[in-house]
Design a protein around this motif. Structure first.
Motif, mmCIF file in Angstrom:
data_model
loop_
_atom_site.group_PDB
_atom_site.id
_atom_site.type_symbol
_atom_site.label_atom_id
_atom_site.label_comp_id
_atom_site.label_asym_id
_atom_site.label_seq_id
_atom_site.Cartn_x
_atom_site.Cartn_y
_atom_site.Cartn_z
ATOM 1 N N GLU A 155 0.828 -1.205 0.000
ATOM 2 C CA GLU A 155 0.000 0.000 0.000
ATOM 3 C C GLU A 155 0.869 1.264 0.000
ATOM 4 O OE1 GLU A 155 -2.452 -0.731 3.407
ATOM 5 O OE2 GLU A 155 -3.902 -1.901 2.258
ATOM 6 N N ILE A 156 1.969 1.237 0.754
ATOM 7 C CA ILE A 156 2.881 2.385 0.768
ATOM 8 C C ILE A 156 3.476 2.575 -0.619
ATOM 9 C CG2 ILE A 156 5.129 3.194 1.618
ATOM 10 C CD1 ILE A 156 4.328 2.036 4.370
ATOM 11 N N ASN A 157 3.855 1.486 -1.265
ATOM 12 C CA ASN A 157 4.397 1.574 -2.629
ATOM 13 C C ASN A 157 3.376 2.242 -3.543
ATOM 14 O OD1 ASN A 157 5.372 1.146 -5.238
ATOM 15 N ND2 ASN A 157 6.152 -0.871 -4.774
ATOM 16 N N ARG A 158 2.149 1.780 -3.492
ATOM 17 C CA ARG A 158 1.096 2.319 -4.365
ATOM 18 C C ARG A 158 0.863 3.805 -4.094
ATOM 19 N NH1 ARG A 158 -3.242 -0.592 -2.736
ATOM 20 N NH2 ARG A 158 -4.034 1.154 -1.557
ATOM 21 N N GLU A 159 0.795 4.176 -2.806
ATOM 22 C CA GLU A 159 0.492 5.565 -2.454
ATOM 23 C C GLU A 159 1.685 6.502 -2.649
ATOM 24 O OE1 GLU A 159 -2.494 6.760 -1.916
ATOM 25 O OE2 GLU A 159 -3.283 4.733 -2.180
ATOM 26 N N ALA A 160 2.903 5.977 -2.573
ATOM 27 C CA ALA A 160 4.092 6.815 -2.729
ATOM 28 C C ALA A 160 4.264 7.297 -4.164
ATOM 29 C CB ALA A 160 5.336 6.062 -2.270
ATOM 30 N N VAL A 161 3.811 6.535 -5.135
ATOM 31 C CA VAL A 161 3.983 6.947 -6.536
ATOM 32 C C VAL A 161 2.762 7.687 -7.077
ATOM 33 C CG1 VAL A 161 5.678 5.157 -7.045
ATOM 34 C CG2 VAL A 161 3.249 4.690 -7.440
ATOM 35 N N ARG A 162 1.652 7.626 -6.371
ATOM 36 C CA ARG A 162 0.412 8.274 -6.841
ATOM 37 C C ARG A 162 0.581 9.779 -7.074
ATOM 38 N NH1 ARG A 162 -4.653 5.941 -4.231
ATOM 39 N NH2 ARG A 162 -4.461 4.547 -5.990
ATOM 40 N N GLY B 155 11.390 -1.581 -3.664
ATOM 41 C CA GLY B 155 11.320 -2.136 -2.319
ATOM 42 C C GLY B 155 10.843 -1.104 -1.326
ATOM 43 N N VAL B 156 10.059 -1.555 -0.363
ATOM 44 C CA VAL B 156 9.643 -0.724 0.762
ATOM 45 C C VAL B 156 10.200 -1.426 1.998
ATOM 46 C CG1 VAL B 156 7.697 0.141 2.121
ATOM 47 C CG2 VAL B 156 7.556 0.111 -0.389
ATOM 48 N N HIS B 157 11.097 -0.752 2.701
ATOM 49 C CA HIS B 157 11.771 -1.350 3.847
ATOM 50 C C HIS B 157 11.395 -0.592 5.114
ATOM 51 C CE1 HIS B 157 14.213 -3.498 0.913
ATOM 52 N NE2 HIS B 157 14.373 -2.338 0.297
ATOM 53 N N PHE B 158 11.201 -1.329 6.188
ATOM 54 C CA PHE B 158 10.884 -0.717 7.476
ATOM 55 C C PHE B 158 12.157 -0.676 8.310
ATOM 56 C CE2 PHE B 158 6.589 -0.411 6.523
ATOM 57 C CZ PHE B 158 6.096 -1.602 6.013
ATOM 58 N N SER B 159 12.563 0.532 8.721
ATOM 59 C CA SER B 159 13.753 0.663 9.540
ATOM 60 C C SER B 159 13.431 0.586 11.024
ATOM 61 C CB SER B 159 14.482 1.974 9.224
ATOM 62 O OG SER B 159 13.594 3.070 9.351
ATOM 63 N N ASN B 160 12.206 0.916 11.400
ATOM 64 C CA ASN B 160 11.712 0.647 12.748
ATOM 65 C C ASN B 160 10.196 0.514 12.668
ATOM 66 O OD1 ASN B 160 11.544 3.600 12.442
ATOM 67 N ND2 ASN B 160 10.807 3.578 14.542
ATOM 68 N N PHE B 161 9.642 -0.264 13.613
ATOM 69 C CA PHE B 161 8.215 -0.559 13.560
ATOM 70 C C PHE B 161 7.756 -0.835 14.984
ATOM 71 C CE2 PHE B 161 4.261 -2.001 12.140
ATOM 72 C CZ PHE B 161 4.158 -1.859 10.757
ATOM 73 N N ILE B 162 7.141 0.168 15.602
ATOM 74 C CA ILE B 162 6.684 0.035 16.986
ATOM 75 C C ILE B 162 5.180 0.294 17.029
ATOM 76 C CG2 ILE B 162 6.846 0.947 19.340
ATOM 77 C CD1 ILE B 162 9.722 1.872 18.556
ATOM 78 N N VAL B 163 4.433 -0.625 17.627
ATOM 79 C CA VAL B 163 2.998 -0.440 17.829
ATOM 80 C C VAL B 163 2.767 -0.451 19.334
ATOM 81 C CG1 VAL B 163 0.707 -1.408 17.449
ATOM 82 C CG2 VAL B 163 2.429 -1.559 15.640
#
Length: 137
Positions: free
Chosen positions: A90-97, A128-136
């Motif tokens: 989804e980030i890939n799709r929205e980043a190029v929109r 590629g979409v890479h996560f460098s940190n991911f905190i929930v």
């Protein structure tokens, strides 16, 4: 955590990919009964350094789109590997929109086909979409 978006096997040793880090995102999640939030670091991978410059030029619109995607997620959506992989798509799709590139929603392809003409599949310049940190929390 890395969630590649249809990894392309044509990386050339003399032409390494270009990485475009986005400032970290902190967003309230869509959980109904409890206040939850996520802190997510995202880095976009592209093959073409010129496209990386274009991403930087559109950064405010790209950040807005990514924030909209994140704010519609629940903690449960983000805690699974599948949820993170879906978020990366989804980030890939929205980043190029914002640049006028419309990608098909891969999740819709699994849905029953509607009677419409098939467009040629558009490939994302983001490899590629890479996560460098991911905190929930």
């Amino acid at each position: 955590v890395e969630a590649p978006v249809k990894a392309k096997a044509h990386a050339k040793p003399d032409h390494p990919p270009t990485f475009v880090p986005l400032d970290p995102f902190t967003v309230n999640l869509a959980d109904k009964d409890v206040d939850r939030f996520a802190q997510v670091g995202v880095t976009l991978q592209v093959e073409d350094p010129k496209f990386a410059d274009q991403i930087k030029a559109f950064m405010p619109a790209i950040r807005s789109n990514v924030l909209m995607v994140l704010s519609h997620k629940t903690a449960a959506d983000l805690l699974t590997q599948e949820g993170k992989e879906k978020l990366a798509r989804e980030i890939n799709r929205e980043a190029v929109r914002p640049m006028g590139i419309e990608l098909d929603d891969e999740d819709e392809e699994d849905a029953p086909k509607k009677k419409k003409r098939r467009r040629a599949r558009v490939e994302s310049p983001i490899t590629g979409v890479h996560f460098s940190n991911f905190i929930v929390q």
